[in-house]
Enzyme design. Structure first.
Site: not given
Length: 395
Positions: A19-20, A46, A59, A169, A233, A241-242, A272, A274
């Site tokens: 994700d990062k 994204e 966008e 992690k 690991f 992992d996506a 934005k 957010d």
């Protein structure tokens, strides 16, 4: 009387977490637009990453030259993170670009707004938080969890720890008494590693990073340190992992110690709210604590799309405040213009400063010479202290 005690846990993930990786790609593209057209760029990017594949969508408004360079920007980000493995290699990863022009309906509200000032890029609520648990005025569990991984990554990228892979992690559990952290209960660290490194070797390497990350005198009981609990690991990152942009919003903020409005930061330009209003809320909360007006402070801002001023500002000091909360909220609104433009000008947000925020937290970081992490300044603290008749404020 017995102390009121509890345990509280926060986690962090490294820049190589799937994700990062996506957050970094999104913010790298954002920085490219801000570098070329800081006043006119509109970006909401994204990314999705999986085995040797990245799709970028969203966008944008800005120079076509940036749109044409997206594949190179993706490879640059993946290379800097450190991915050069069979299933996710910066040289060979497939990049699909699905960026398109920003909606004219949204642009109209943002660009024109009312009263001559552009409006917020969306409706929503944003939170900022600060407390005096650490020098950075951050909750201790998330700050310590970030430090462990950031220190490990710095050594990996400097060639000092080639045994480590990019994906990792951490998780830190602290003991609290009467609202203050007093010690370590448990630490969990999972890190990608070379195939020929044993579990015992990984554990010994990880233990070396704990003393620097935690407070002096705080030790982790050996039976409460969990390193790679599954025992292995080797396969990590998007190959294992996506990943998606914006899925680590609690890691990005306060580790669960404060509410979150729900909006992710990465890939969004500062129109934005957010992103920009969450930075502003942290800026205000941190300055309240730095001014000595409270031990803990939480700020909530609320906006309507196309409307410049926040529709509501809420201040909460959890019984630690030394001044009236309502008056404090009024004073903060007088001191800082909380429109999107006002926030950008106050915090210097129209700069290519965002790729560096994509891992190890958006808050609790030193302000950079070029203005990065400008929302971490405490320059309002002296004025705030004087406004309430306090003579001592953190500089």
């Amino acid at each position: 009387m017995m102390a009121n005690t509890w345990l509280f846990t926060s986690e962090s993930v490294s820049e190589g977490h799937p994700d990062k990786v996506c957050d970094r790609i999104s913010d790298t593209i954002l920085d490219a637009y801000l570098r070329e057209a800081p006043d006119d760029a509109r970006v909401a990017v994204e990314a999705l990453a999986t085995t040797n594949h990245v799709t970028v969508a969203g966008e944008v408004r800005g120079p076509d030259s940036v749109l044409r360079s997206v594949e190179d920007l993706v490879r640059e980000a993946v290379k800097d993170i450190g991915y050069d493995q069979l299933g996710f290699d910066w040289r060979n990863v497939e990049v699909i670009n699905r960026l398109h022009a920003q909606s004219g309906d949204i642009a109209q509200g943002v660009d024109e707004g009312d009263k001559g000032e552009e409006g917020a890029g969306d409706q929503g609520i944003m939170f900022g938080y600060a407390c005096n648990e650490t020098e950075e005025l951050m909750p201790a569990p998330i700050q310590f969890a970030h430090r462990i991984l950031r220190n490990m990554a710095e050594d990996r990228k400097a060639g000092k720890r080639p045994e480590f892979g990019p994906d990792a992690k951490s998780q830190v559990t602290l003991k609290y008494e009467d609202g203050k952290p007093v010690g370590i209960d448990a630490v969990v660290v999972s890190t990608q590693h070379d195939e020929d490194v044993s579990s015992d070797q990984v554990r010994a390497l990880v233990k070396q990073y704990l003393d620097d990350a935690l407070l002096e005198g705080w030790t982790v009981p050996d039976d409460r340190l969990f390193v790679n609990p599954t025992g292995r690991f080797v396969l990590g990152g998007p190959e294992g992992d996506a990943g998606l942009t914006g899925r680590k919003i609690i890691v990005d903020t306060y580790g669960g110690a404060a509410p979150h409005g729900g909006g992710a930061f990465s890939g969004k330009d500062p129109t934005k709210v957010d992103r920009s209003a969450a930075y502003a809320a942290r800026y205000l909360a941190k300055n309240v604590v730095a001014a000595g007006l409270a031990d803990k402070c939480q700020i909530q801002l609320a906006y309507a799309i196309g409307v410049p001023e926040p529709v509501a500002v809420y201040v909460e000091t959890f019984g630690t405040g030394k001044v009236d909360q309502a008056k404090l909220g009024e004073t903060l609104r007088e001191m800082v213009r909380l429109t999107p433009r006002g926030i950008r000008e106050q915090l210097g947000l129209l700069k290519p400063i965002y790729a560096r925020t994509a891992a190890y937290g958006h808050f609790g970081r030193p302000t950079d010479a070029d203005g990065g992490f400008g929302w971490e300044r405490t320059d309002l603290a002296p004025e705030l202290a004087r406004a309430f008749g306090h003579s001592v404020a953190a500089e």
